[in-house]
Motif scaffolding. Structure first.
Motif, mmCIF file in Angstrom:
data_model
loop_
_atom_site.group_PDB
_atom_site.id
_atom_site.type_symbol
_atom_site.label_atom_id
_atom_site.label_comp_id
_atom_site.label_asym_id
_atom_site.label_seq_id
_atom_site.Cartn_x
_atom_site.Cartn_y
_atom_site.Cartn_z
ATOM 1 N N VAL A 63 -4.224 -1.649 2.836
ATOM 2 C CA VAL A 63 -4.460 -2.173 1.489
ATOM 3 C C VAL A 63 -5.967 -2.274 1.269
ATOM 4 O O VAL A 63 -6.664 -2.970 2.026
ATOM 5 N N LEU A 64 -6.475 -1.585 0.241
ATOM 6 C CA LEU A 64 -7.913 -1.444 0.033
ATOM 7 C C LEU A 64 -8.374 -2.163 -1.236
ATOM 8 O O LEU A 64 -7.750 -2.043 -2.292
ATOM 9 N N PRO A 65 -9.514 -2.881 -1.157
ATOM 10 C CA PRO A 65 -9.998 -3.682 -2.290
ATOM 11 C C PRO A 65 -10.784 -2.863 -3.305
ATOM 12 O O PRO A 65 -11.236 -1.748 -3.023
ATOM 13 N N GLY A 66 -10.973 -3.472 -4.470
ATOM 14 C CA GLY A 66 -11.739 -2.849 -5.534
ATOM 15 C C GLY A 66 -13.239 -2.990 -5.327
ATOM 16 O O GLY A 66 -13.718 -3.369 -4.258
ATOM 17 N N SER A 67 -13.996 -2.709 -6.390
ATOM 18 C CA SER A 67 -15.458 -2.659 -6.297
ATOM 19 C C SER A 67 -16.071 -4.047 -6.204
ATOM 20 O O SER A 67 -15.398 -5.062 -6.400
ATOM 21 N N GLY A 68 -17.374 -4.054 -5.929
ATOM 22 C CA GLY A 68 -18.090 -5.319 -5.847
ATOM 23 C C GLY A 68 -17.764 -6.077 -4.583
ATOM 24 O O GLY A 68 -17.134 -5.552 -3.660
ATOM 25 N N PRO A 69 -18.156 -7.346 -4.506
ATOM 26 C CA PRO A 69 -17.929 -8.143 -3.293
ATOM 27 C C PRO A 69 -16.490 -8.653 -3.201
ATOM 28 O O PRO A 69 -16.240 -9.861 -3.179
ATOM 29 N N THR A 70 -15.543 -7.726 -3.140
ATOM 30 C CA THR A 70 -14.130 -8.075 -3.100
ATOM 31 C C THR A 70 -13.640 -8.065 -1.658
ATOM 32 O O THR A 70 -13.723 -7.040 -0.981
ATOM 33 N N ASP A 71 -13.125 -9.206 -1.192
ATOM 34 C CA ASP A 71 -12.747 -9.326 0.209
ATOM 35 C C ASP A 71 -11.313 -8.876 0.466
ATOM 36 O O ASP A 71 -10.647 -8.322 -0.413
ATOM 37 N N ARG A 72 -10.848 -9.129 1.677
ATOM 38 C CA ARG A 72 -9.533 -8.650 2.097
ATOM 39 C C ARG A 72 -8.380 -9.185 1.246
ATOM 40 O O ARG A 72 -7.339 -8.550 1.143
ATOM 41 N N ASP A 73 -8.580 -10.366 0.639
ATOM 42 C CA ASP A 73 -7.524 -10.962 -0.171
ATOM 43 C C ASP A 73 -7.614 -10.574 -1.644
ATOM 44 O O ASP A 73 -6.778 -10.970 -2.449
ATOM 45 N N GLY A 74 -8.674 -9.806 -2.009
ATOM 46 C CA GLY A 74 -8.869 -9.433 -3.400
ATOM 47 C C GLY A 74 -9.689 -10.440 -4.171
ATOM 48 O O GLY A 74 -9.651 -10.455 -5.406
ATOM 49 N N ASN A 75 -10.457 -11.267 -3.454
ATOM 50 C CA ASN A 75 -11.254 -12.320 -4.082
ATOM 51 C C ASN A 75 -12.734 -11.995 -4.057
ATOM 52 O O ASN A 75 -13.221 -11.277 -3.184
ATOM 53 N N GLN A 76 -13.455 -12.555 -5.041
ATOM 54 C CA GLN A 76 -14.906 -12.497 -5.097
ATOM 55 C C GLN A 76 -15.430 -13.921 -5.225
ATOM 56 O O GLN A 76 -14.679 -14.839 -5.585
#
Length: 342
Positions: A63-76
């Motif tokens: 499972v791969l995250p989106g752009s920017g500082p997005t971590d393993r859970d999908g959070n910034q």
């Protein structure tokens, strides 16, 4: 003496052996920390293993995250939608193991080997990191190396598409959730034009000012691609700041990301690969129209379904008006169709 010990051993084996036809032991669901190295950077992730029969190999998805500082859970920082953690939970319900990890610049991983020169970090480094994660998932004792999938959200979907055509063994499925489906700078320009039009609608800019700003945005994109200085005089301050960053510390990453045209990458997928592509009608970051060329390319590549799924009322974070903090029912249905069940 030895014969007596042998007899005792045989006797114990008979007593402790499972009765014929007994059901295999059920292993409960569990999460565990996974640590691996990519290009000299220690990378941290979470492997979720759903409940399963002991010794049974599971289908598994990276499972791969989106752009920017997005971590393993999908959070910034300051934004905690838990998008990827929730997606992993959905897949776990379909008995699919998942691995998600903190990419460069996020979570426990941080900048790693790029700590002292972050300007050298480019998009291919993120792809190599994801490839290393795929190999880690492949080698887990609970996963079936011939039943692997890759799922990505936003920019992570483009990475998933690239992996789908290059990793070994090839994945049986690739899920592209609200994907970056056109070149990066084209997508940025589209988003900025939409924001300018909205500002005109709200009376913040005149139509004449909109024309000037739109022309300046297009000129900035052209300059970036030609590696020429960007003129920011006619741009609003926030947009000028964005393009200044694009030609500054983020320049290497932007240039290398923009070099990828996702529809071209689709041709490398193995025919018959199961592909899900979602787009939300309320997604202002990745409008459905931006996925048209990629959808056509996937069709030409002769991949399998479910194909493109339009998600009515769904935004970029997979929410709708009635489900602002969890994936919308339409998203859940699409994921279940992609993952299926054993």
């Amino acid at each position: 003496m030895f014969s007596h010990l042998a007899a005792v051993t045989v006797s114990l084996a008979v007593v402790t052996a499972a009765p014929a036809g007994a059901a295999p032991r059920l292993v409960p669901a569990a999460d565990r920390e996974v640590v691996f190295t990519a290009d000299g950077t220690t990378t941290y992730g979470t492997l979720h293993v759903p409940a399963h029969r002991a010794g049974h190999r599971l289908r598994a998805a990276l499972v791969l995250p989106g752009s920017g500082p997005t971590d393993r859970d999908g959070n910034q920082p300051g934004a905690l939608p838990n998008t990827l953690a929730q997606v992993a939970g959905v897949l776990g319900g379909d008995r699919v193991a998942t691995l998600r990890f903190d990419k460069y610049g996020t979570g426990r991983t941080g900048l790693g080997a790029y700590r002292d020169h972050p300007e050298a970090l480019d998009y291919p480094a993120f792809v190599r990191q994801a490839r290393a994660a795929y190999e880690v998932l492949r080698d887990q004792p609970e996963t079936d190396p011939h039943a692997l999938m890759v799922l990505g959200h936003s920019e992570g979907a483009m990475t998933a598409l690239l992996l789908g055509g290059t990793v070994h063994p090839r994945p049986i499925g690739v899920a592209l959730l609200q994907p970056q489906a056109i070149r990066l700078l084209d997508l940025v320009a589209l988003q900025l034009h939409a924001q300018t039009a909205e500002a005109v609608r709200q009376g913040q800019f005149t139509p004449e000012r909109q024309w000037v700003i739109d022309a300046a945005i297009d000129a900035a994109v052209t300059a970036l691609r030609a590696h020429r200085p960007v003129g920011t005089t006619d741009l609003p301050p926030a947009v000028a700041q964005l393009f200044t960053a694009f030609q500054g510390p983020s320049g290497r990453f932007v240039d290398s990301d923009d070099a990828v045209y996702p529809p071209s990458a689709a041709a490398a997928l193995r025919p018959g690969t199961g592909v899900l592509l979602t787009c939300g009608t309320n997604d202002t970051q990745v409008p459905c129209a931006t996925t048209d060329a990629l959808t056509s390319a996937l069709r030409r590549a002769h991949v399998g379904g479910p194909g493109r799924v339009r998600l009515s009322g769904v935004d970029h974070l997979l929410h709708d008006a009635d489900h602002p903090d969890t994936p919308a029912p339409a998203v859940l249905d699409a994921l279940h169709r992609f993952a299926g069940s054993e």
